[in-house]
Design an enzyme around this catalytic site. Sequence first.
Site, PDB file in Angstrom:
ATOM      1  N   SER A 401       0.693  -0.621   0.645  1.00 27.80           N
ATOM      2  CA  SER A 401      -0.044   0.120   0.074  1.00 27.80           C
ATOM      3  C   SER A 401       1.045   1.651  -0.084  1.00 27.80           C
ATOM      4  O   SER A 401       0.867   1.996  -0.634  1.00 27.80           O
ATOM      5  CB  SER A 401      -0.132  -0.001   0.971  1.00 27.80           C
ATOM      6  OG  SER A 401      -2.022   0.895   0.696  1.00 27.80           O
ATOM      7  N   ASP A 402       1.514   1.230   1.231  1.00 26.73           N
ATOM      8  CA  ASP A 402       2.532   3.032   0.980  1.00 26.73           C
ATOM      9  C   ASP A 402       3.503   3.004  -0.110  1.00 26.73           C
ATOM     10  O   ASP A 402       3.273   3.636  -0.474  1.00 26.73           O
ATOM     11  CB  ASP A 402       3.309   3.067   2.380  1.00 26.73           C
ATOM     12  CG  ASP A 402       2.145   3.095   4.024  1.00 26.73           C
ATOM     13  OD1 ASP A 402       1.094   3.510   3.226  1.00 26.73           O
ATOM     14  OD2 ASP A 402       2.702   2.825   5.070  1.00 26.73           O
ATOM     15  N   VAL A 403       4.191   2.049  -0.552  1.00 25.09           N
ATOM     16  CA  VAL A 403       4.835   2.073  -1.548  1.00 25.09           C
ATOM     17  C   VAL A 403       4.403   2.108  -2.713  1.00 25.09           C
ATOM     18  O   VAL A 403       5.100   2.412  -3.847  1.00 25.09           O
ATOM     19  CB  VAL A 403       6.356   0.118  -1.572  1.00 25.09           C
ATOM     20  CG1 VAL A 403       6.805   0.219   0.127  1.00 25.09           C
ATOM     21  CG2 VAL A 403       5.561  -1.124  -1.486  1.00 25.09           C
ATOM     22  N   VAL A 404       3.212   1.957  -2.779  1.00 24.92           N
ATOM     23  CA  VAL A 404       2.650   2.164  -4.347  1.00 24.92           C
ATOM     24  C   VAL A 404       1.586   3.320  -4.056  1.00 24.92           C
ATOM     25  O   VAL A 404       0.723   3.266  -4.954  1.00 24.92           O
ATOM     26  CB  VAL A 404       1.472   0.879  -5.299  1.00 24.92           C
ATOM     27  CG1 VAL A 404       2.587  -0.113  -5.505  1.00 24.92           C
ATOM     28  CG2 VAL A 404       0.683   0.322  -4.207  1.00 24.92           C
ATOM     29  N   SER A 442       1.351   4.008   7.369  1.00 24.69           N
ATOM     30  CA  SER A 442       1.875   5.135   7.593  1.00 24.69           C
ATOM     31  C   SER A 442       0.092   6.321   7.978  1.00 24.69           C
ATOM     32  O   SER A 442       0.353   7.074   8.256  1.00 24.69           O
ATOM     33  CB  SER A 442       2.214   6.270   5.765  1.00 24.69           C
ATOM     34  OG  SER A 442       1.638   5.710   4.832  1.00 24.69           O
TER      35      SER A 442
END
Lengths: 474, 91
Positions: A401-404, A442
């Site tokens: 999720s956060d990394v995309v 995050s």
Amino acid sequence: MDNWQELLVDLVVIAVFIGGIAQFRTPSGARRGNITAALAFAAALALVVYRNTIAQPWLVGATFVVGAVAGWVIAERITMTRIPALIALQNGAGGGASLLVSLVELGRVSAADDALGIGFALAGMLVGGVALAGSVVAAAKLENRISSRPPQLPTYNLLLVLLLALFGGAAALSLTITGLDQPVALAIAALSTLALGAALALRVGGADMPVLISLLNAFSGLAAAFLGVATGNEMLIAAGAMVGSSGTILTLVMARAMNRNVGSILTGAQLAQPASGAPSAGAEGAPVAQENAAAAPAAAGPPDALRQARGALAGATSVIIVPGYGMALAQAQHEVAALARKLSQAGKLVRFAVHPVAGRMPGHMHVLLAEADVDYDDLYEMDAINDDFATTDVAIVVGASDVVNPAAITVADTPISGMPILRVHEADTVIVCNLDSRPGYSGVPNPLYQDPKSILLFGDAKESVASLIGEHAR
Amino acid sequence: MSDILLMLGIFAFTSVVSYALISRVPQRLHTPLMSFTNAISAVTILGALLLFTEEATALAIVLGGTAIVLAAFNLVGGFAITGRMARMFRQ
């Protein structure tokens, strides 16, 4: 240093260690480098035994065999999904050994010893103790034995300072007193380093784990190097310095990939609470944040979404798969690898894009995918593949999720703003195989879930990915 | 005094050389790199061995023996797991 010949031999052994590291460029190089360093290590051990008289050879031999056999058996048998925890534990064992050695050395200190040696022994004890306790806590978090949610104490920084002061006080006391009280003071100093390490590690959680693991890696090396200065052993200094360097590099790479600084991660600078209200605007002015989450693709129920996803894949010529920690949690790497094989057998270009901090330790995704027989050359690093999303038909997100999260680019003042991301949103279609639409670690909501080009397959990633293969198997 | 300069020199030299070499390790090998350097950090076992070269109290023997068990676990386990991972990567 006894004489220059011994120094020369030591330098040769150190050079062989460095030669081992220098080969770490490719998988086969890593294999050779590993063997090279193991041989250098054997030589270093042999030299120490040859040059000195060991007072209790049987005890030393027996303890070595016990540790070695346990280390070997566990390393050969453990499943790959548990490797992060094992590596953390191995790291902790090294730190613990440094702690114990410096304890004994300090117990032998007399007024005649030089202050420098004592200072370095104390430093080795501090870093070694922190590495031991920190690694044990990290391993427990990686195995989900304890919550990775950092505890929130307003007095946390004060606690750390007090523990450090306790260590300093007890250490200073141990140098000035003699007799039976001295071991007590040393024990208090040692316990305070353990408490310090545990407190530090408890506060770092979730997606920040790769930074913690790398830092503890550096610490265990530094502990050995400090001990080397304290005991005047060049091989200890050099080998410890190598590990310190490596851990430092990994720590910086991980922190940079999250656009955060190491200090703020360790001092628990808070990630913003899940933002109230979704991020407002999309990049190209597209109405990314539709108020109604149930609109467009999400409205298409699961069977429809699956049909859409299969259709998109059937029509695609190029596919990029983006794995995240969710893939590790669901242990979906074999299904993901099978999907990749199916698609590439159908003549499509299939590649993997891996974010540097995907997972819970540096390189986590690569190890899992390698275990599932994904070809090493199909794994791409972020900078090498990021520009290709725009010309790719389908991006498949598996448990990330956060990394995309495009909000890192499009929305200011979130905890991930400015963090480099994999730009999956530039692909024509994005298939998201995440557990649910909740934000990642995050706490920043992911506008991908509202993007009309997204096809959402919520649920266990193992099942979602398997259901995608089902179609292609026919 | 020359000893301490020599030691700090070795520390600085190996730090810089390793920094240069390790900066070029691809991300794909970061986990094996970590377990590899982990194994090297078990070098502290040399310090543990040296504890047994002089007269030791019972407490020192217990602590030193424990240090050897821990370091040997780290040493052998670290090289073993690195080798296992490196073999897994297919090219």
